[in-house]
Every structure is written in structure tokens, then in C-alpha cells.
Design an enzyme around this catalytic site. Structure first.
Site, PDB file in Angstrom:
ATOM      1  N   ASN A  61       0.928  -1.192  -0.453  1.00  0.00           N
ATOM      2  CA  ASN A  61      -0.256   0.189   0.142  1.00  0.00           C
ATOM      3  C   ASN A  61       0.905   1.227   0.156  1.00  0.00           C
ATOM      4  OD1 ASN A  61      -2.052   2.308   0.179  1.00  0.00           O
ATOM      5  ND2 ASN A  61      -2.455   1.476   2.689  1.00  0.00           N
ATOM      6  N   TRP A  62       1.003   1.843  -1.639  1.00  0.00           N
ATOM      7  CA  TRP A  62       2.040   2.824  -1.318  1.00  0.00           C
ATOM      8  C   TRP A  62       1.387   4.097  -0.515  1.00  0.00           C
ATOM      9  CZ3 TRP A  62       3.399   2.437  -6.809  1.00  0.00           C
ATOM     10  CH2 TRP A  62       4.290   1.357  -7.791  1.00  0.00           C
ATOM     11  N   LYS A  63      -0.085   4.073  -0.235  1.00  0.00           N
ATOM     12  CA  LYS A  63      -0.578   5.809   0.376  1.00  0.00           C
ATOM     13  C   LYS A  63      -0.654   6.868  -0.589  1.00  0.00           C
ATOM     14  CE  LYS A  63       0.187   3.260   4.513  1.00  0.00           C
ATOM     15  NZ  LYS A  63      -0.489   3.272   6.134  1.00  0.00           N
ATOM     16  N   HIS A  90      -9.474   0.717   5.582  1.00  0.00           N
ATOM     17  CA  HIS A  90      -8.167   1.073   5.652  1.00  0.00           C
ATOM     18  C   HIS A  90      -8.512   2.295   6.741  1.00  0.00           C
ATOM     19  CE1 HIS A  90      -3.846   2.494   6.786  1.00  0.00           C
ATOM     20  NE2 HIS A  90      -3.795   1.551   5.777  1.00  0.00           N
ATOM     21  N   GLU A  93      -6.768   5.222   8.034  1.00  0.00           N
ATOM     22  CA  GLU A  93      -6.489   6.137   7.624  1.00  0.00           C
ATOM     23  C   GLU A  93      -7.652   6.592   7.522  1.00  0.00           C
ATOM     24  OE1 GLU A  93      -2.735   5.061   5.969  1.00  0.00           O
ATOM     25  OE2 GLU A  93      -1.542   5.155   7.229  1.00  0.00           O
ATOM     26  N   GLU A 128      -5.239  -5.091  11.535  1.00  0.00           N
ATOM     27  CA  GLU A 128      -4.028  -3.556  11.455  1.00  0.00           C
ATOM     28  C   GLU A 128      -4.519  -2.949  12.449  1.00  0.00           C
ATOM     29  OE1 GLU A 128      -1.994  -2.924   7.036  1.00  0.00           O
ATOM     30  OE2 GLU A 128      -4.602  -1.580   7.125  1.00  0.00           O
ATOM     31  N   GLY A 168       2.702   2.763  10.944  1.00  0.00           N
ATOM     32  CA  GLY A 168       3.800   3.396  10.798  1.00  0.00           C
ATOM     33  C   GLY A 168       4.059   4.157  11.855  1.00  0.00           C
ATOM     34  N   GLY A 200       2.769  -1.139   4.133  1.00  0.00           N
ATOM     35  CA  GLY A 200       2.672   0.362   3.965  1.00  0.00           C
ATOM     36  C   GLY A 200       4.117   0.801   3.490  1.00  0.00           C
ATOM     37  N   GLY A 201       5.093   1.290   4.607  1.00  0.00           N
ATOM     38  CA  GLY A 201       6.098   1.823   4.743  1.00  0.00           C
ATOM     39  C   GLY A 201       7.223   0.850   3.600  1.00  0.00           C
TER      40      GLY A 201
HETATM   41  P1  PGA Z   1       2.999   0.483   7.678  1.00  0.00           P
HETATM   42  O1  PGA Z   1       1.206   0.839   6.780  1.00  0.00           O
HETATM   43  O2  PGA Z   1       3.478  -0.901   7.539  1.00  0.00           O
HETATM   44  O3  PGA Z   1       3.759   1.494   7.481  1.00  0.00           O
HETATM   45  O4  PGA Z   1       2.602   0.201   9.026  1.00  0.00           O
HETATM   46  C1  PGA Z   1       0.371  -0.540   7.238  1.00  0.00           C
HETATM   47  C2  PGA Z   1      -0.612  -0.663   5.848  1.00  0.00           C
HETATM   48  O5  PGA Z   1      -0.964   1.011   6.497  1.00  0.00           O
HETATM   49  O6  PGA Z   1      -1.023  -0.850   5.727  1.00  0.00           O
END
Ligand code: PGA
Length: 260
Positions: free
Chosen positions: A11-13, A98, A100, A170, A176, A237-238
Site C-alpha cells: 500500500n503505497w498510500k 483502511h 487512515e 491492522e 507507520g 505500507g512504508g
Molecule cells: P505500515 O502501514 O507498514 O507503514 O505500518 C501498513 C498499512 O497501513 O497498511
């Protein structure tokens, strides 16, 4: 125990630009293509880069994913993107719920459910994300929150569509932050989620649905997390912004799977 094909999503956000998105996708193709026989792999670039990233992924077996979807088919919904538009771009899988989007954008369980159903009706796979905040964990509400988000998220989803559903656990406090759930803590929630699927559907659905873990997954913790019986892959994510790190996470699922 049912055999479940591992699944890893990147997930590149709201990261990359057009050039770096294409370059990252190209590098992921180079480093991850050998693993597509064993592990489902999906990349979730920002909306504007879906088409370019999709072209780069080509026919190498890595799935194109979208970070969000709107539930209406078309009309006056400024800024939104329908499931049919995603299908048009060869998107195969979409994230719903998600954290976020739940906690920054303010999406409710009910909106997550509408999005989930619209995406499934369009034939997409859905990764339905659930997870508790640190306050909810400290208040002893971990199971309540996750069971509620799962139950409302899947409300009205018929058993035949459960083949298209993947769940991602999650914990919000792990996303993050560099703070990962211990394999045992993650496994405990995954077990509760699987038991909830058995309650909502039946044992065979519960055994076949993949449940990913997400939250500061890195190359150096993926293998231990994946060794848990109810962890079927990762939403990253990251670490998905670096092709070699992402490939090492994918490899952790493929290697364990192959040696079974
Ligand atoms: P993260 O994000 O690996 O940067 O903690 C995970 C996600 O939000 O799917």
C-alpha cells in the site's frame, strides 16, 4: 487445515510521483515475479498512477490494487471513483476500511460496508481492513472493536462472494509507528476474526478466507509473524516503497509456504 495461498499487498498510500511509481513497479516486477506461483502479490499505487503502474505490471502476475472505491455506480459524486472505473483499469483488488480512511477521513463502519459490497458486486477482490486504536486496546476492547468492524463490514455479503474477500488485521497503533504487534498478539486477534467468520458464515468459509497482518511489517519481522497458523500474509505500507524490502517480505511468505 485448509491450504490458503499467502497474499501480500504493498500500500503505497499518498507517496511516489509518476516516474517513481513506474520505477518502483518495475523493480517489484523484477524482484517479486519469481514468487507469484506461491504468493498472491498486489500493489496499491495512488489513483492517478493506476494506469501507468498497471501497464508496468503487464502480465507478470502481480495484481493491480486500488486504495479506495466509492459505492455509487456513477453520478454527481465529485472526486469519487466507482468500482466499474477501477475494473476498467484492470484493477483486481481494492482496500476498504483502511484505518487512515476510518480515522483521518472519518469513514463509518456502514460506509465501509457499502464500499465493500459495491466492489464485490463489480467482481473485485476486497481487502477489508479492521483494527483497534491504542485507547481501545488499553480499554480491553480489542475483540469487540475487531468483531464489530468485521461483522458490519461484511453485512449483507453473501457466502458466494466470500471467495473474493480478504481480511487485514491492522492495529492502528502499529501502522507507520515502527511498533509491531507480537506474533502472539496478532495471532490471537486473527483467531478471533476467523472464529467470527465461522459464526457469520460457516467453518469452510472461515478456513478459506485469508487474513493478513499489517502494521510496521518489515523484512526482519515478516517470517516470525508468518509462522503463526492464522496469519496468511501482509499488508505493507512504508516497507513497500522499497522494492528489495518488499520482495524480502514476499519471500518470507513464499519460502515458508514452499517448505511446508
Ligand atoms: P505500515 O502501514 O507498514 O507503514 O505500518 C501498513 C498499512 O497501513 O497498511
Amino acid at each position: 487445515m485448509a491450504h490458503r495461498t499467502p497474499i501480500v499487498g504493498g500500500n503505497w498510500k499518498m507517496n511516489t510521483d509518476l516516474a517513481s511509481a513506474v520505477e518502483l513497479a518495475d523493480n517489484v516486477v523484477a524482484s517479486c515475479s519469481p514468487f507469484v506461483q506461491h504468493t498472491d502479490i498486489a500493489l496499491f499505487p495512488p489513483f492517478p498512477y493506476l494506469q501507468a503502474v498497471g501497464k508496468t505490471l503487464g502480465h507478470h502476475g502481480i495484481l493491480l490494487g486500488a486504495q479506495d472505491v466509492y459505492y455509487e455506480a456513477s453520478g454527481a459524486f465529485t472526486g469519487e471513483v466507482s468500482a466499474a472505473m477501477l475494473v476498467d483499469l484492470n484493477v483486481a483488488v481494492v482496500l476498504t476500511g483502511h484505518s487512515e480512511r476510518r480515522h483521518i477521513i472519518g469513514e463509518s463502519d456502514e460506509l465501509v460496508n457499502l464500499k465493500t459490497r459495491a466492489a464485490l458486486d463489480a467482481g473485485l477482490w476486497v481487502i477489508l481492513c479492521v483494527g483497534e486504536t491504542i485507547e481501545q486496546r488499553e480499554a480491553g476492547q480489542v475483540d469487540d472493536v475487531n468483531v464489530r468492524q468485521l461483522t458490519i463490514g461484511l453485512d449483507g455479503v453473501p457466502v458466494e462472494q466470500m471467495r473474493q474477500v480478504i481480511i487485514a488485521y491492522e492495529p492502528v497503533w502499529a501502522i507507520g509507528t515502527g511498533r509491531t504487534a507480537t506474533p502472539e498478539d496478532a495471532e490471537a486477534v486473527h483467531r478471533v476474526l476467523r472464529a467470527t467468520l465461522a459464526d457469520l458464515y460457516d467453518e469452510s468459509v472461515a478456513e478459506s478466507v485469508r487474513i493478513q497482518y499489517g502494521g510496521s511489517v518489515k523484512a526482519n519481522n515478516a517470517r516470525e509473524l508468518f509462522s503463526q497458523p492464522n496469519i496468511d500474509g501482509f499488508l505493507v505500507g512504508g516497507a513497500s516503497l522499497k522494492a528489495d524490502e518488499f520482495a524480502a517480505i514476499v519471500q518470507a511468505t513464499a519460502a515458508t509456504n514452499v517448505s511446508q
